[in-house]
Enzyme design. Structure first.
Site, PDB file in Angstrom:
ATOM      1  N   ASP A   1       0.745  -1.230  -0.154  1.00 16.81           N
ATOM      2  CA  ASP A   1       0.153   0.001  -0.092  1.00 16.81           C
ATOM      3  C   ASP A   1       0.666   1.094  -0.058  1.00 16.81           C
ATOM      4  O   ASP A   1       2.020   1.359   0.311  1.00 16.81           O
ATOM      5  CB  ASP A   1      -0.717   0.047   1.156  1.00 16.81           C
TER       6      ASP A   1
ATOM      7  N   ASP B   1     -10.587   2.085  -3.759  1.00 14.95           N
ATOM      8  CA  ASP B   1     -11.080   2.002  -2.369  1.00 14.95           C
ATOM      9  C   ASP B   1     -12.658   1.820  -2.255  1.00 14.95           C
ATOM     10  O   ASP B   1     -13.449   1.492  -1.329  1.00 14.95           O
ATOM     11  CB  ASP B   1     -10.647   3.046  -1.425  1.00 14.95           C
TER      12      ASP B   1
HETATM   13  C1  DGJ Z   1      -5.731   1.841   1.846  1.00 14.21           C
HETATM   14  C2  DGJ Z   1      -6.229   0.746   1.010  1.00 14.21           C
HETATM   15  O1  DGJ Z   1      -6.804   1.119  -0.119  1.00 14.21           O
HETATM   16  C3  DGJ Z   1      -7.331  -0.210   1.676  1.00 14.21           C
HETATM   17  O2  DGJ Z   1      -7.504  -1.372   1.039  1.00 14.21           O
HETATM   18  C4  DGJ Z   1      -6.548  -0.422   2.961  1.00 14.21           C
HETATM   19  O3  DGJ Z   1      -5.549  -1.583   2.758  1.00 14.21           O
HETATM   20  C5  DGJ Z   1      -6.124   0.703   3.735  1.00 14.21           C
HETATM   21  N1  DGJ Z   1      -5.344   1.360   3.118  1.00 14.21           N
HETATM   22  C6  DGJ Z   1      -5.603   0.239   5.159  1.00 14.21           C
HETATM   23  O4  DGJ Z   1      -4.893   1.374   5.627  1.00 14.21           O
END
Ligand code: DGJ
Length: 748
Positions: A483, A553
């Site tokens: 991430d 997301d």
């Molecule tokens: C952002 C990601 O896109 C989510 O899927 C998740 O992993 C969160 N960060 C966790 O902090």
């Protein structure tokens, strides 16, 4: 002609012609010694003399190169590596500040060489060949003697399809320090401006929406100065003829294989020629080239098709799936996973995770992914990043113990990292406060309470590598979600001298690539999925290391129609992370039927992001059926030929499909956003089928390929009339999947 790349040099006219069955690219050494662009487009016959394509006119107010002639002005000429300051007033591809303060360049043709296949780009992701017949590369060398700089332009034309990869390497061959202030990867001057420009833009949770407008005199420019390719603009644009559609017409897609700051622009001049430029964003970029130093630009890929947007996309899909992505997972169907993020956020115990995993296993899920919150003091987003050691309170036997338990359930185990970041509340920051990007004497902005590690420094990358490798080497980890949750601010490296601060953004991304390279080499069977707050770094650079990426997301099925539709312009289905999540949806609070959530997620890597223990028995039965369906069809869904059929940006219905290479099978996804009363009869014209094959579908209908492609698949809804008692009434957010199978000719 069999599919092969030809590169012909016509010595008398100094003309280069690169071509294959689909496209021609023609250049010539101009009378002033620079390299000119003559043609790029559908393949034309080779011949000795293309110099008639160099059109010149004595235009008033033109600045001219030769004292005795009024026609040779660079501002009228299509150029391969244009510079600013002589007689071309358009945006240049290169800008070098020389010791005397001057920036005038005169890059003279010096020679060429041809290589079979495609050379690697040092330290950078790039497309590749597996055998040397798949492409040929022409390398043209230019030289500015006064500045002491050489430029090599690399043109790789793949043997199949209209796919051209281009990059430039600069070398300081003089005695003085040079400052490279702009080094675009790609420049193409086109003879007209009759194009629509398409870009993939948006924001967090609505990434890669298709935006389009006609080219006009002036500049259209997209880019990122955030340190990552960004949610706002993807490093990809399309130029299409206004009459071109999804299925036909002339289309050019341009994609930059890079994950950092970028710029892509089109400039239409007064005579309606168009200059396309793509590369590292020139703002905040300045690379010091000491004598003997090289600088390699990232690669840009152009896909040319006369088969409309789908034709162009299929070129990118094939190339990026097979000759950009690498390694063990490149050609393998992706495991169906469950991710705990939306199920628990930071609030979990090992027991809770095992309950989620246990139920998922019962449903047929293959991989359990533990997301954020397992390490250091990470119980919220205020602490812990940088300390990649398991939190013993939550995971008493560490990652090793949890992974063993998940494996004992019969599933694979995956783990989340955010390698590039640190919280101030972490041991890493307390030990190395100077390891973040921060401008001395200035306020330091944060994003989600975190700071960006200075990945331009080798010792920082080494430290994170050591921490990650320790976890991955010790526990049975089969998957990593990488991430990156904030953009870069106050970009400054504590160890670089002032004159090299313009290198930091690029050095940072080289550090990211270095870490990816080392981890994927050391753990070749781990499946990496890249992520950046959803789709903030969904770009070809990442695909070189991680064959899939978390698309957004926003996990709502209806939002995902637009996101996945836009993403498919450039990126293959196998690269799009897509999950079924809970309702009401956590991003938009929308309630969508479970089958629609799956019907959208099938066109991606597929997984779940919820606690299946909270579903009813009826829903669990449906989930089990979805997983059986995905396992049966994922090879076709992820690796078949993908067609967009109906755009969510244009109406209430969305449709897309995949077809198997032998055209014996196809799967259509049809989605209707809002229900209607007394609605129209509706049909979707399919694509890519064999006209004379009879296909039957799983709704009990059969039709020939030519029927389905010319008059269409009938999608009219039962709610348009009386609802038969054996059918559920349709609602908003309705969808259907049609599985088409060729009927054996003996059965017809
Ligand atoms: C952002 C990601 O896109 C989510 O899927 C998740 O992993 C969160 N960060 C966790 O902090």
């Amino acid at each position: 002609m069999k599919s092969e790349t030809k590169i012909i040099y016509h010595e008398e006219q100094n003309v280069f012609h690169l071509y294959n069955e689909e496209v021609s690219y023609i250049m010539m050494v101009l009378p002033d010694g620079e390299l000119g662009q003559l043609y790029f487009g559908q393949r034309i016959h080779d011949k000795e003399d293309f110099s008639y394509l160099l059109e010149l006119a004595p235009r008033p107010m033109s600045s001219c190169v030769f004292p005795e002639a009024k026609t040779f002005s660079l501002e009228q000429i299509k150029l391969e590596l244009p510079t600013y300051g002589s007689s071309d007033y358009r945006t240049p591809a290169v800008d070098i500040l020389q010791p005397d303060g001057s920036r005038i360049l005169d890059l003279q043709y010096e020679g060429y060489r041809i290589e079979r296949g495609k050379p690697k780009l040092a330290g950078l992701p790039a497309t590749y060949t597996e055998n040397p017949d798949e492409a040929k590369t022409l390398i043209i060398e230019l030289h500015d003697q006064k500045a002491g700089v050489k430029a090599e332009i690399f043109y790789t034309l793949f043997a199949v399809g209209g796919l051209l990869a281009k990059s430039v390497r600069y070398r300081n061959v003089g005695q003085d320090t040079l400052r490279l202030q702009r080094a675009m990867s790609f420049c193409l001057d086109l003879p007209d401006a009759d194009y629509d420009w398409l870009q993939l833009s948006g924001a967090w949770a609505r990434e890669r929406h298709v935006k389009s407008r006609p080219l006009e005199m002036g500049i259209i420019s997209i880019g990122s100065r955030r340190g990552h390719s960004s949610h706002e603009h993807n490093p990809f644009v399309v130029l299409k003829r206004p009459s071109a559609t999804e299925q036909q017409g002339e289309v050019m897609g341009l994609s930059l294989v890079y994950s950092g700051n970028f710029q892509i622009q089109a400039e239409v001049d007064a005579h309606h020629t168009t200059r396309i430029l793509a590369g590292i964003h020139p703002e905040n970029f300045c690379w010091v080239l000491e004598p003997g130093d090289d600088f390699q630009t990232p690669e840009a890929v152009m896909a040319y098709s006369t088969g409309g947007l789908n034709g162009m996309s299929q070129l990118f899909h094939g190339l990026y799936q097979k000759r950009l992505a690498r390694g063990y997972w490149r050609d393998r169907v992706r495991p169906i996973l469950i991710n705990n993020w939306e199920a628990t956020y930071f609030d979990f115990t090992e027991q809770k995770l095992l309950q989620i995993a246990g139920k998922a296993k019962e449903c047929g899920v293959e991989l359990f992914v533990l997301d954020d919150g397992w390490f250091g003091a990470r119980c919220s987003d205020h602490a812990g990043l940088g300390d990649w050691t398991p939190n013993q309170q939550r995971l008493p036997e560490g990652i090793h113990g949890l992974a063993e338990r998940i494996e004992a359930l019969g599933m694979k185990f995956g783990l989340w990292f955010e390698p590039e970041m640190v919280n101030m509340d972490s041991d890493l920051y307390r030990t190395h406060p100077d390891w973040i990007l921060a401008t001395p004497g200035r306020r330091q902005s944060h994003g989600r309470f975190q700071y960006v590690l200075d990945f331009s420094r080798q010792e920082v990358v080494d430290n994170i590598y050591t921490q990650m490798a320790a976890i991955l080497g010790d526990a049975k980890v089969s998957y990593v979600k990488w991430d990156m949750n904030r953009s870069i601010t106050e970009c400054y490296s504590a160890v670089l001298p002032p004159e090299r601060q313009g290198e930091v953004f690029h050095r940072y991304i080289l550090g990211v690539y270095d870490l990816y390279e080392r981890l994927t080499t050391r753990f070749p069977e781990i499946l990496f999925e890249s992520c950046s707050s959803g789709g903030g770094r969904f770009d070809p650079g990442m695909l070189y290391y991680a064959p899939q990426a978390w698309t957004s997301d926003d996990s709502d099925a209806i939002e995902r129609l637009k996101i996945q539709y836009g993403t498919s312009l450039c990126y293959p289905v196998s690269s799009m992370g897509s999950h079924v999540s809970v309702i009401p949806n956590h991003q938009v609070n929308r309630n969508t039927p479970l089958h629609t959530r799956a019907n959208v997620a099938y066109f991606g890597t597929f997984g779940y992001e919820l606690d299946l223990n909270k579903l009813s028995a009826e829903e669990i039965a449906e989930v089990k059926q979805q997983i059986r369906f995905m396992k049966e069809h994922r090879a076709l869904l992820q690796f078949g030929t993908f067609y967009r059929l109906c755009s969510p940006f244009e109406g209430n219905e969305t449709a897309w499909m995949v077809v198997s290479p032998d055209k014996q099978q196809a799967i259509v996804g049809w989605y209707r956003t809002l229900n209607q009363v007394n609605a129209d009869f509706t049909r979707v014209k399919l694509c890519g089928l064999q006209p004379d094959i009879l296909y039957k579908n799983d709704h009990g209908e059969s039709a020939y390929g030519d029927e389905l492609m010319n008059l269409g698949l009938i999608t009219t809804d039962v709610t348009a009339g009386e609802i038969p008692s054996d059918k559920k009434p349709c609602t908003d957010f309705e969808s259907r999947i049609y599985v088409l199978e060729a009927v054996d000719s003996a059965q017809q």
